[in-house]
Design an enzyme around this catalytic site. Structure first.
Site, PDB file in Angstrom:
ATOM      1  N   LYS A 189       5.452   2.115  -2.975  1.00  0.00           N
ATOM      2  CA  LYS A 189       5.319   3.443  -3.566  1.00  0.00           C
ATOM      3  C   LYS A 189       5.537   3.307  -5.050  1.00  0.00           C
ATOM      4  O   LYS A 189       6.194   2.361  -5.511  1.00  0.00           O
ATOM      5  CB  LYS A 189       6.366   4.405  -2.988  1.00  0.00           C
ATOM      6  CG  LYS A 189       5.936   5.842  -2.996  1.00  0.00           C
ATOM      7  CD  LYS A 189       5.031   6.137  -1.826  1.00  0.00           C
ATOM      8  CE  LYS A 189       4.518   7.553  -1.821  1.00  0.00           C
ATOM      9  NZ  LYS A 189       3.903   7.883  -0.529  1.00  0.00           N
ATOM     10  N   LYS A 242       0.862  -1.190   0.000  1.00  0.00           N
ATOM     11  CA  LYS A 242       0.000   0.000   0.000  1.00  0.00           C
ATOM     12  C   LYS A 242       0.888   1.227   0.000  1.00  0.00           C
ATOM     13  O   LYS A 242       1.852   1.312   0.756  1.00  0.00           O
ATOM     14  CB  LYS A 242      -0.878   0.005   1.266  1.00  0.00           C
ATOM     15  CG  LYS A 242      -1.789   1.214   1.382  1.00  0.00           C
ATOM     16  CD  LYS A 242      -3.145   0.942   0.795  1.00  0.00           C
ATOM     17  CE  LYS A 242      -3.933   2.213   0.504  1.00  0.00           C
ATOM     18  NZ  LYS A 242      -3.566   2.889  -0.766  1.00  0.00           N
ATOM     19  N   ASN A 278      -2.458  19.439  -1.252  1.00  0.00           N
ATOM     20  CA  ASN A 278      -3.472  18.728  -0.484  1.00  0.00           C
ATOM     21  C   ASN A 278      -3.183  18.711   1.029  1.00  0.00           C
ATOM     22  O   ASN A 278      -4.083  18.923   1.846  1.00  0.00           O
ATOM     23  CB  ASN A 278      -3.525  17.303  -1.067  1.00  0.00           C
ATOM     24  CG  ASN A 278      -4.368  16.385  -0.265  1.00  0.00           C
ATOM     25  OD1 ASN A 278      -3.854  15.626   0.549  1.00  0.00           O
ATOM     26  ND2 ASN A 278      -5.663  16.452  -0.456  1.00  0.00           N
ATOM     27  N   LYS A 326       5.315   3.568   8.456  1.00  0.00           N
ATOM     28  CA  LYS A 326       4.124   4.412   8.582  1.00  0.00           C
ATOM     29  C   LYS A 326       2.866   3.546   8.608  1.00  0.00           C
ATOM     30  O   LYS A 326       2.011   3.676   9.475  1.00  0.00           O
ATOM     31  CB  LYS A 326       4.073   5.376   7.391  1.00  0.00           C
ATOM     32  CG  LYS A 326       2.920   6.354   7.427  1.00  0.00           C
ATOM     33  CD  LYS A 326       2.677   7.048   6.090  1.00  0.00           C
ATOM     34  CE  LYS A 326       3.888   7.738   5.525  1.00  0.00           C
ATOM     35  NZ  LYS A 326       3.550   8.694   4.443  1.00  0.00           N
ATOM     36  N   THR A 345      -4.617  13.580   5.500  1.00  0.00           N
ATOM     37  CA  THR A 345      -3.210  13.753   5.884  1.00  0.00           C
ATOM     38  C   THR A 345      -3.060  15.007   6.745  1.00  0.00           C
ATOM     39  O   THR A 345      -2.414  14.983   7.802  1.00  0.00           O
ATOM     40  CB  THR A 345      -2.308  13.815   4.643  1.00  0.00           C
ATOM     41  OG1 THR A 345      -2.630  12.725   3.794  1.00  0.00           O
ATOM     42  CG2 THR A 345      -0.837  13.740   5.020  1.00  0.00           C
ATOM     43  N   SER A 395      -6.976   5.784   3.833  1.00  0.00           N
ATOM     44  CA  SER A 395      -6.961   4.882   2.675  1.00  0.00           C
ATOM     45  C   SER A 395      -7.287   3.458   3.116  1.00  0.00           C
ATOM     46  O   SER A 395      -8.036   2.736   2.450  1.00  0.00           O
ATOM     47  CB  SER A 395      -5.577   4.868   2.014  1.00  0.00           C
ATOM     48  OG  SER A 395      -5.434   5.930   1.102  1.00  0.00           O
ATOM     49  N   GLY A 419      -2.779   8.254  -4.130  1.00  0.00           N
ATOM     50  CA  GLY A 419      -2.119   9.446  -4.640  1.00  0.00           C
ATOM     51  C   GLY A 419      -0.913   9.853  -3.818  1.00  0.00           C
ATOM     52  O   GLY A 419      -0.650   9.326  -2.746  1.00  0.00           O
ATOM     53  N   ASP A 420      -0.175  10.787  -4.348  1.00  0.00           N
ATOM     54  CA  ASP A 420       0.925  11.467  -3.657  1.00  0.00           C
ATOM     55  C   ASP A 420       1.135  12.761  -4.455  1.00  0.00           C
ATOM     56  O   ASP A 420       0.195  13.199  -5.149  1.00  0.00           O
ATOM     57  CB  ASP A 420       2.189  10.567  -3.635  1.00  0.00           C
ATOM     58  CG  ASP A 420       3.248  11.039  -2.640  1.00  0.00           C
ATOM     59  OD1 ASP A 420       3.093  10.791  -1.438  1.00  0.00           O
ATOM     60  OD2 ASP A 420       4.233  11.679  -3.061  1.00  0.00           O
ATOM     61  N   GLN A 465       7.144   4.058   4.002  1.00  0.00           N
ATOM     62  CA  GLN A 465       5.743   3.630   4.025  1.00  0.00           C
ATOM     63  C   GLN A 465       5.563   2.340   4.837  1.00  0.00           C
ATOM     64  O   GLN A 465       4.510   2.138   5.454  1.00  0.00           O
ATOM     65  CB  GLN A 465       5.248   3.439   2.594  1.00  0.00           C
ATOM     66  CG  GLN A 465       3.739   3.493   2.435  1.00  0.00           C
ATOM     67  CD  GLN A 465       3.194   4.918   2.300  1.00  0.00           C
ATOM     68  OE1 GLN A 465       3.799   5.749   1.661  1.00  0.00           O
ATOM     69  NE2 GLN A 465       2.060   5.191   2.921  1.00  0.00           N
TER      70      GLN A 465
HETATM   71  N1  GLU Z   1       1.024   9.083  -0.449  1.00  0.00           N
HETATM   72  C1  GLU Z   1       0.438   9.075   0.842  1.00  0.00           C
HETATM   73  C2  GLU Z   1       1.499   8.817   1.878  1.00  0.00           C
HETATM   74  O1  GLU Z   1       2.595   9.324   1.748  1.00  0.00           O
HETATM   75  C3  GLU Z   1      -0.775   8.164   0.945  1.00  0.00           C
HETATM   76  C4  GLU Z   1      -0.568   6.743   0.574  1.00  0.00           C
HETATM   77  C5  GLU Z   1      -1.865   5.936   0.551  1.00  0.00           C
HETATM   78  O2  GLU Z   1      -2.924   6.475   0.871  1.00  0.00           O
HETATM   79  O3  GLU Z   1      -1.776   4.751   0.195  1.00  0.00           O
HETATM   80  O4  GLU Z   1       1.311   8.164   2.860  1.00  0.00           O
END
Ligand code: GLU
Length: 448
Positions: free
Chosen positions: A126, A90, A241, A114, A210, A380, A165-166, A111
């Site tokens: 990612k 994810k 965002n 996190k 976020t 998410s 997204g990012d 990630q």
């Molecule tokens: N890109 C966002 C992050 O840095 C969200 C990633 C997601 O929702 O999968 O965590």
């Protein structure tokens, strides 16, 4: 620090020599988790750090598309599936000209921890492309997204990998990507991407998540010192965002949000970005793709400082929301000189390791990105749950769950830092808490 950690860091540096951001992220995390790894030989015996620093899979692919002038363009696409130890891969997709393997790998690596911290069963990944959405027409964006998905669809799935997204990938891009996914496969597949529009399975509060999550996390830090946002001067960077979500959540909190920034400079608004009109203006600046910071300044009687970053502005709370390494050691010194006591990372790895170390020693609290900005991926995860249930929760319910998750992340990080002798070091605490769950899952699943 243990020999084992040093040896693995040497391997990481040798194997990934030009990938500076990835090396930076590994150094930071491995230093934090050294006391855990040293506490039991089982980690070294299982080659845990060697495995943890090598992605399970990396896909690099060609993205051909045709621009509005009829010319063929080719970009490079990526998906780094770093760890599926605790759940399906994810993580977001980033479209930005700076994208290369070193940035993709650092983001995917961060990630892992996190996502672990959110408490949800999601692994780390990612992806993205070295595509610059800036100045592209809507048709060009759509054709690019369609071509991107023509390859990506082979590598994703609701229990395999769920992108989102990012930077450069928002609701519009997710819509185009998802439309193409559905066209190719003919399946809804539990949504397979998160950050979708609310009409086709997107979660309420995902766009805000976020920024909202970062404010909830920051509130816990302030509370630790008997403080609140009331009367606090807050410096933000970016105008996307995340910046928007922070501004929106701080409305009515009594905080004075004094800056936003972009590639071309920063805006200082002495009256504070404290009205719905201003917050909506920022949202539209980003969504239209045509907004200019100078226009915000002239509309609302604020100052525009071209070519500068906002770190020299005196503030109580600094929340970088733009991108990696936007705060270096010199910037960190300015931030401390300006009286900042709380540094809350809303972008991914916004500070260099030297800047972060300096801030950790000089101010009350540093909230690391992998904890403070986990609200986006957390919602998410909640979007995935709602899609699986074929149900939509109310905004209030999602927001309450988000707040609970952020409070838990804060608590778990604080406790982990304390337990391993780091005191009030939320950076080390987040790494340790995130790591332990992933490490235990890897040990339980054997050598895979
Ligand atoms: N890109 C966002 C992050 O840095 C969200 C990633 C997601 O929702 O999968 O965590």
């Amino acid at each position: 620090m243990s020999d084992y950690v040093e040896r693995v860091l040497d391997i990481v540096k040798t194997k990934n020599s030009a990938q500076t951001e990835f090396i930076q992220a590994c150094e930071s995390v491995l230093h934090s988790i050294a006391p855990v790894v040293d506490s039991d030989p089982k980690y070294e015996k299982a080659g845990l750090l060697e495995r943890l620093t090598e992605p399970e899979r990396v896909v690099i692919f060609r993205i051909p598309w045709v621009d509005d002038a009829g010319k063929v363009q080719v970009n490079r696409g990526y998906r780094v599936q770093f760890s599926s130890a605790i759940g399906p891969f994810k993580g977001g997709l980033r479209f930005h000209p700076s994208v290369y393997i070193g940035i993709m790998k650092f983001l995917a690596f961060e990630q892992i921890f996190k996502n672990s911290l959110t408490g949800l069963p999601i692994g780390g990944a990612k992806g993205g492309a070295d595509f610059d959405p800036h100045g592209k027409s809507d048709g060009e964006i759509m054709r690019f997204c369609q071509s991107f998905m023509l390859e990506l669809y082979r590598h994703i799935g609701p229990s395999l990998d769920v992108p989102a997204g990012d930077i450069g990938v928002g609701g519009r891009e997710i819509g185009y990507l998802y439309g193409m996914y559905k066209r190719i496969t003919g399946q809804f597949n539990n949504g397979v991407l998160t950050g979708k529009g609310p009409e086709f399975g997107g979660s309420l509060i995902r766009p805000e998540a976020t920024g909202y999550g970062a404010v909830y996390y920051a509130e816990e830090m302030l509370k630790h010192f008997g403080d609140t946002f009331e009367g606090k001067k807050v410096t933000l960077s970016g105008y996307g965002n995340v910046t928007w979500g922070v501004c929106k959540k701080l409305l009515g909190s009594g905080a004075i949000v004094q800056t936003i920034s972009g590639r071309d400079g920063y805006v200082y608004d002495p009256n504070g970005i404290g009205t719905e009109e201003k917050v909506d203006y920022i949202y539209n600046m980003r969504v239209s793709g045509k907004g200019k910071l100078a226009d915000y300044a002239s509309k609302f009687g604020a100052e525009f400082h071209p070519g500068e970053k906002p770190w020299g502005v005196a503030a109580d709370v600094v929340m970088p929301c733009a991108t990696q390494n936007e705060v270096n050691l010199e910037d960190a010194k300015k931030i401390v000189d300006g009286g900042c006591q709380y540094f809350v990372e809303c972008a991914n790895m916004p500070a260099t390791n030297a800047a972060q170390d300096y801030l950790l020693k000089a101010i009350r609290g540093v909230g690391p990105a992998k904890a403070a900005n986990a609200g986006g991926v957390a919602v998410s995860g909640l979007e995935m749950s709602q899609n699986a249930l074929r149900y939509s929760w109310t905004a209030e319910k999602v927001d309450n769950m988000l707040r609970d998750i952020m409070v838990n992340i804060y608590k778990n990080s604080e406790e982990a830092a304390e337990e391993y002798g780091f005191g009030y070091n939320l950076v080390a605490g987040a790494d340790i808490a995130g790591f332990k769950k992933v490490a235990n899952a890897m040990l339980a699943q054997g050598l895979i």
